[in-house]
Design a protein around this motif. Structure first.
Motif, PDB file in Angstrom:
ATOM      1  N   THR A 162      -6.681 122.192 -23.254  1.00 54.37           N
ATOM      2  CA  THR A 162      -6.675 120.743 -23.027  1.00 54.37           C
ATOM      3  C   THR A 162      -8.016 120.119 -23.384  1.00 54.37           C
ATOM      4  N   ASP A 163      -7.972 118.849 -23.695  1.00 55.42           N
ATOM      5  CA  ASP A 163      -9.168 118.034 -23.892  1.00 55.42           C
ATOM      6  C   ASP A 163      -8.997 116.755 -23.086  1.00 55.42           C
ATOM      7  N   TYR A 164     -10.099 116.300 -22.509  1.00 53.85           N
ATOM      8  CA  TYR A 164     -10.076 115.056 -21.739  1.00 53.85           C
ATOM      9  C   TYR A 164     -11.234 114.154 -22.171  1.00 53.85           C
ATOM     10  N   ALA A 165     -10.995 112.854 -22.101  1.00 56.48           N
ATOM     11  CA  ALA A 165     -12.087 111.911 -22.271  1.00 56.48           C
ATOM     12  C   ALA A 165     -13.046 112.064 -21.097  1.00 56.48           C
TER      13      ALA A 165
ATOM     14  N   ARG B   2     -10.231 113.594 -12.830  1.00 56.38           N
ATOM     15  CA  ARG B   2      -9.312 112.661 -12.161  1.00 56.38           C
ATOM     16  C   ARG B   2      -7.897 112.731 -12.746  1.00 56.38           C
ATOM     17  N   PHE B   3      -7.785 113.027 -14.024  1.00 57.31           N
ATOM     18  CA  PHE B   3      -6.489 113.097 -14.701  1.00 57.31           C
ATOM     19  C   PHE B   3      -6.176 114.552 -15.048  1.00 57.31           C
TER      20      PHE B   3
ATOM     21  N   GLY C 252      -8.148 103.616  -6.603  1.00 56.40           N
ATOM     22  CA  GLY C 252      -8.025 104.799  -5.755  1.00 56.40           C
ATOM     23  C   GLY C 252      -6.627 105.370  -5.700  1.00 56.40           C
ATOM     24  N   GLY C 253      -5.670 104.640  -6.224  1.00 58.92           N
ATOM     25  CA  GLY C 253      -4.289 105.092  -6.211  1.00 58.92           C
ATOM     26  C   GLY C 253      -3.975 106.072  -7.324  1.00 58.92           C
ATOM     27  N   SER C 254      -2.698 106.458  -7.416  1.00 54.00           N
ATOM     28  CA  SER C 254      -2.250 107.450  -8.384  1.00 54.00           C
ATOM     29  C   SER C 254      -1.005 106.974  -9.115  1.00 54.00           C
TER      30      SER C 254
ATOM     31  N   ASP D 168      -5.119 110.327 -10.932  1.00 53.49           N
ATOM     32  CA  ASP D 168      -5.546 110.141  -9.542  1.00 53.49           C
ATOM     33  C   ASP D 168      -6.861 109.366  -9.496  1.00 53.49           C
ATOM     34  N   ASN D 169      -7.140 108.809  -8.314  1.00 60.69           N
ATOM     35  CA  ASN D 169      -8.374 108.048  -8.114  1.00 60.69           C
ATOM     36  C   ASN D 169      -8.572 107.025  -9.242  1.00 60.69           C
TER      37      ASN D 169
END
Length: 117
Positions: free
Chosen positions: A57-60, A66-67, A15-17, A83-84
């Motif tokens: 951008t591309d994300y997994a 979250r990122f 849950g942290g960042s 995050d999270n």
């Protein structure tokens, strides 16, 4: 000289960042994209996020929402706001840069991220 220098890894509870940073050497020319990969022992290095010169951008799938990846084009610096965080995000995070002037990518030395309670 190390082509890419990362910082910002560490240990965090679920849950942290964390915020990762990566700066490219001034010797690297023609960068068209920068990004982050994650590797865990016994598994292949996998792409987490990437940002191109045009800002796209591309994300997994498992980090979407979250990122956030961002970049300072003028300084060839890239950030990954995470995050999270989840235990499954644990691994060594490598900065990556792609240049049209070179066959093969540039890599940093990696920064470890551990998500654990």
């Amino acid at each position: 000289q190390v082509p890419l220098v990362e910082s910002g890894g560490g240990v965090v509870q679920p849950g942290g960042s964390l915020r990762l940073s990566c700066s490219a050497s001034r010797d690297i020319r023609g960068i068209v994209a920068m990004g982050w990969y994650r590797q865990v022992p016994g598994q292949l290095r996998e792409s987490v996020a990437m940002i191109r010169n045009d800002g796209s951008t591309d994300y997994a799938d498992d980090v979407q929402g979250r990122f956030i990846i961002s970049r300072e084009n003028g300084q060839n610096t890239v950030y990954l706001q995470m995050d999270n965080l989840r235990p499954a995000d644990t691994g060594v995070y490598f900065c990556n840069a792609k240049s049209y002037l070179q066959i093969g990518d540039y890599w940093g030395q990696g920064t470890p991220v551990t998500v654990s309670s």
